[in-house]
Design an enzyme around this catalytic site. Structure first.
Site, PDB file in Angstrom:
ATOM      1  N   HIS A 173      37.109  27.126  36.450  1.00  0.00           N
ATOM      2  CA  HIS A 173      37.385  28.442  35.913  1.00  0.00           C
ATOM      3  C   HIS A 173      39.060  28.579  35.611  1.00  0.00           C
ATOM      4  O   HIS A 173      39.533  29.115  35.071  1.00  0.00           O
ATOM      5  CB  HIS A 173      37.104  29.481  36.937  1.00  0.00           C
ATOM      6  CG  HIS A 173      35.573  29.854  36.753  1.00  0.00           C
ATOM      7  ND1 HIS A 173      34.912  30.816  36.171  1.00  0.00           N
ATOM      8  CD2 HIS A 173      34.724  29.134  37.222  1.00  0.00           C
ATOM      9  CE1 HIS A 173      33.655  30.926  36.200  1.00  0.00           C
ATOM     10  NE2 HIS A 173      33.466  29.630  37.150  1.00  0.00           N
ATOM     11  N   ASP A 385      47.017  30.775  32.622  1.00  0.00           N
ATOM     12  CA  ASP A 385      45.519  31.512  33.170  1.00  0.00           C
ATOM     13  C   ASP A 385      44.536  30.570  32.391  1.00  0.00           C
ATOM     14  O   ASP A 385      44.722  30.119  31.389  1.00  0.00           O
ATOM     15  CB  ASP A 385      45.577  32.991  32.339  1.00  0.00           C
ATOM     16  CG  ASP A 385      44.868  33.926  33.347  1.00  0.00           C
ATOM     17  OD1 ASP A 385      44.079  33.351  34.173  1.00  0.00           O
ATOM     18  OD2 ASP A 385      45.532  35.085  33.178  1.00  0.00           O
TER      19      ASP A 385
HETATM   20  C1  GDG Z   1      39.700  33.631  37.097  1.00  0.00           C
HETATM   21  C2  GDG Z   1      40.794  33.018  36.435  1.00  0.00           C
HETATM   22  C3  GDG Z   1      39.344  33.271  34.398  1.00  0.00           C
HETATM   23  C4  GDG Z   1      40.491  43.687  37.078  1.00  0.00           C
HETATM   24  N1  GDG Z   1      41.193  45.000  37.486  1.00  0.00           N
HETATM   25  C5  GDG Z   1      39.915  45.802  37.725  1.00  0.00           C
HETATM   26  C6  GDG Z   1      38.976  45.252  37.375  1.00  0.00           C
HETATM   27  N2  GDG Z   1      39.262  44.025  36.831  1.00  0.00           N
HETATM   28  C7  GDG Z   1      38.407  42.726  36.451  1.00  0.00           C
HETATM   29  C8  GDG Z   1      38.607  42.773  34.766  1.00  0.00           C
HETATM   30  C9  GDG Z   1      38.311  41.213  34.528  1.00  0.00           C
HETATM   31  C10 GDG Z   1      38.525  40.520  36.039  1.00  0.00           C
HETATM   32  O1  GDG Z   1      38.603  41.597  37.097  1.00  0.00           O
HETATM   33  C11 GDG Z   1      39.841  39.817  35.886  1.00  0.00           C
HETATM   34  O2  GDG Z   1      39.470  38.557  35.273  1.00  0.00           O
HETATM   35  P1  GDG Z   1      40.610  37.311  34.662  1.00  0.00           P
HETATM   36  O3  GDG Z   1      39.868  36.529  34.054  1.00  0.00           O
HETATM   37  O4  GDG Z   1      41.524  38.224  33.823  1.00  0.00           O
HETATM   38  O5  GDG Z   1      41.478  37.013  35.790  1.00  0.00           O
HETATM   39  P2  GDG Z   1      41.068  36.300  37.336  1.00  0.00           P
HETATM   40  O6  GDG Z   1      40.563  37.236  38.491  1.00  0.00           O
HETATM   41  O7  GDG Z   1      42.407  35.536  37.814  1.00  0.00           O
HETATM   42  O8  GDG Z   1      40.169  35.138  37.110  1.00  0.00           O
HETATM   43  C12 GDG Z   1      40.781  33.183  34.917  1.00  0.00           C
HETATM   44  C13 GDG Z   1      38.384  33.995  35.247  1.00  0.00           C
HETATM   45  O9  GDG Z   1      38.584  33.373  36.436  1.00  0.00           O
HETATM   46  C14 GDG Z   1      36.949  33.890  34.766  1.00  0.00           C
HETATM   47  O10 GDG Z   1      36.712  32.455  34.665  1.00  0.00           O
HETATM   48  O11 GDG Z   1      39.513  33.977  33.079  1.00  0.00           O
HETATM   49  O12 GDG Z   1      41.665  32.715  34.279  1.00  0.00           O
HETATM   50  O13 GDG Z   1      42.050  33.116  37.038  1.00  0.00           O
HETATM   51  O14 GDG Z   1      36.888  41.107  34.296  1.00  0.00           O
HETATM   52  O15 GDG Z   1      37.907  43.619  34.154  1.00  0.00           O
HETATM   53  N3  GDG Z   1      37.659  45.662  37.172  1.00  0.00           N
HETATM   54  C15 GDG Z   1      37.817  46.976  37.764  1.00  0.00           C
HETATM   55  N4  GDG Z   1      38.665  47.680  38.305  1.00  0.00           N
HETATM   56  C16 GDG Z   1      39.856  47.208  38.224  1.00  0.00           C
HETATM   57  O16 GDG Z   1      40.699  47.723  38.632  1.00  0.00           O
HETATM   58  N5  GDG Z   1      36.443  47.309  37.653  1.00  0.00           N
END
Ligand code: GDG
Length: 484
Positions: A173, A385
């Site tokens: 990921h 990322d």
């Molecule tokens: C890893 C990789 C890759 C965030 N704040 C809240 C909330 N979120 C949810 C978002 C989104 C998720 O968390 C964050 O996903 P990201 O992809 O932006 O980042 P990572 O957590 O670092 O994830 C990344 C991912 O894995 C998948 O393969 O894209 O690059 O680092 O879904 O919506 N959700 C809620 N409240 C919040 O305050 N409900």
């Protein structure tokens, strides 16, 4: 359809990830199991239901929890869960240590944050073996095993050592680094050896996939490679390994219809009403140095310095979701953000207007969608990322096509969203400041045109398609493993 493929072939899908889609927590009266929803759970749920799925992972608790019983008694899930329990030492060395202090920074190209300790590596090996034992105990002849992410790079190798001949797939990921960086890892050869035991290794982007292939060329120059469309095959030690890139995504429809709900519209209206600024800019990230939040604050400050008309007319809402706060570097990052936002606000705030509205907390679902709907600009500027799902969720939630996405060129998502987004280099403070201004003054027509293009792309490549892409060959073809 994916589901049809799975039922036609009557295979069982076994997903293995560091965390289970539920968390076991201790409460006053005993123990409770809470769902911990995430993109991967949503993505895999339909297939897991169809394919007699089994999910193996750590439920986030210590060893004394009666995990098996709690998970067996769980109602409302159409697939099974199996816990791998970790003791306090394992959590410190495997998870917080080797996974998050060695692999995480190195794979995100942030060598300055990288550190290595042999005892952490040795525990990482032990825990990967523990996960492999849990898999070996639970699978049947027709299982498809799909292992996820950087915490579990070696599980496939242990399964092979246990004599398993199943088709083993792995998806990373986070980014995969270039050979120059990868070679800084003292146990680089051990990691390559482990990864080359899988039959199928998937990455988020073409660049990650290329980096991995370059590392294979360095580690095993005698291996042979053939490429076809999005995939490569590596012939190594008498086996074929399929390498591909499969950008992960979101459930487009869930965000699009959720964002149109009246309670979300109401939440969005209140945000604008309370903050007064004409333009709201959204930053939403886990607390992590990879997300580039301090540089983003500086770029926002620079925009206020350079473009006087922005003062009083634009506000940055930065939500930082608490994460890994037990690590001193993350605590320091929080202090840095507290100080930076305080300094910038002290410098520019006027009666009735504060430039940075910075909140260190989680949002619930309605609030999350409300923020996506309310903000005219999303400022997503990670230093690196794997993908960045927030960028895709923002686009899916822009049901009236009014928003502008400013996106770091070093987010995996930039490779798909480059047509509609304003791409920036997050280290270029002036460049990001200019992009903020360009987004602020962008005519409605151009915003709509760009956002429509973005939404079309996110919809076309949504998360169901991701599962379908990745699993298609695994279900339809037989293992092409060892030579006899
Ligand atoms: C890893 C990789 C890759 C965030 N704040 C809240 C909330 N979120 C949810 C978002 C989104 C998720 O968390 C964050 O996903 P990201 O992809 O932006 O980042 P990572 O957590 O670092 O994830 C990344 C991912 O894995 C998948 O393969 O894209 O690059 O680092 O879904 O919506 N959700 C809620 N409240 C919040 O305050 N409900």
């Amino acid at each position: 359809m994916r589901q049809e493929l799975m039922s036609e072939t009557n295979k069982q899908l076994v997903v293995v990830s560091n965390r289970l889609p539920v968390a076991i927590e201790e409460i006053e009266t005993g123990w409770t199991v809470k769902p911990s929803p995430g993109g991967l759970v949503t993505a895999l749920a339909p297939t897991m239901r169809q394919a007699r799925g089994l999910w193996i992972g750590w439920p986030g608790c210590t060893e004394d929890a009666p995990a098996d019983q709690l998970l067996d008694d769980l109602e409302g899930l159409d697939y099974r869960l199996k816990a791998v329990l970790l003791n306090a030492d394992e959590i410190t060395r495997y998870y917080r240590g080797f996974s998050n202090k060695s692999l995480w920074p190195l794979f995100h190209d942030l060598l300055g944050h990288f550190s290595y300790a042999t005892e952490n590596w040795l525990t990482y090996i032990d825990v990967n073996r523990k996960f492999a034992e849990a898999v070996a105990d639970s699978i049947s002849e027709d299982s498809i095993v799909w292992i996820h992410d950087y915490q579990l790079l070696l599980v496939g190798q242990f399964l092979r050592q246990m004599g398993l001949h199943h088709k083993l797939s792995f998806f990373l990921h986070i980014p995969f680094p270039s050979p120059d960086l990868f070679r800084r890892m003292p146990v680089n050869r051990e990691l390559m050896e482990g990864l080359l035991e899988y039959d199928h290794v998937g990455f988020q982007t073409a660049r990650d996939s290329r980096n991995f292939i370059q590392c294979v060329k360095w580690y095993a120059p005698e291996s042979r490679r053939t490429s076809y469309k999005r995939q490569s095959r590596i012939r190594h030690a008498g086996r074929d390994i399929k390498i591909g890139h499969y950008p992960i995504s979101i459930d487009f429809q869930e965000f699009a219809s959720g964002a149109a709900e009246p309670k979300v519209e109401e939440a969005s209206w209140y945000l604008h009403e309370n903050l007064q600024s004409r333009t709201l800019v959204l930053g939403l990230d886990r607390l992590d140095y990879t997300k580039g939040i301090p540089d983003r604050f500086l770029a926002f400050e620079r925009a206020l310095e350079k473009f006087e008309e922005l003062r009083g007319n634009i506000s940055l809402i930065q939500i930082v979701v608490p994460s890994r706060i037990y690590v001193s570097e993350y605590k320091d990052l929080k202090t840095e953000l507290d100080e930076l936002s305080g300094r910038i606000n002290g410098r520019f705030a006027q009666h009735g207007w504060v430039p940075i509205n910075y909140q260190f907390r989680n949002l619930d679902r309605v609030q999350l969608l409300g923020h996506y709907r309310a903000c005219e600009i999303a400022l997503i500027t990670p230093l690196r990322d794997g993908m960045n799902l927030v960028a895709k969720e923002y686009c899916a939630s822009q049901v009236d096509n009014k928003g502008v996405l400013i996106l770091s060129e070093f987010a995996g998502a930039a490779q798909q969203l480059d047509k509609g987004a304003l791409l920036v280099n997050p280290y270029d403070i002036d460049g990001v400041a200019d992009a903020i201004y360009a987004a602020h003054i962008m005519p409605a027509e151009e915003r709509a045109q760009r956002m429509k293009a973005l939404r079309t792309e996110v919809k076309r490549t949504d998360v169901r398609r991701w599962v379908k892409w990745f699993l298609a060959d695994d279900v339809l073809t037989k293992k092409t493993g060892s030579e006899s």
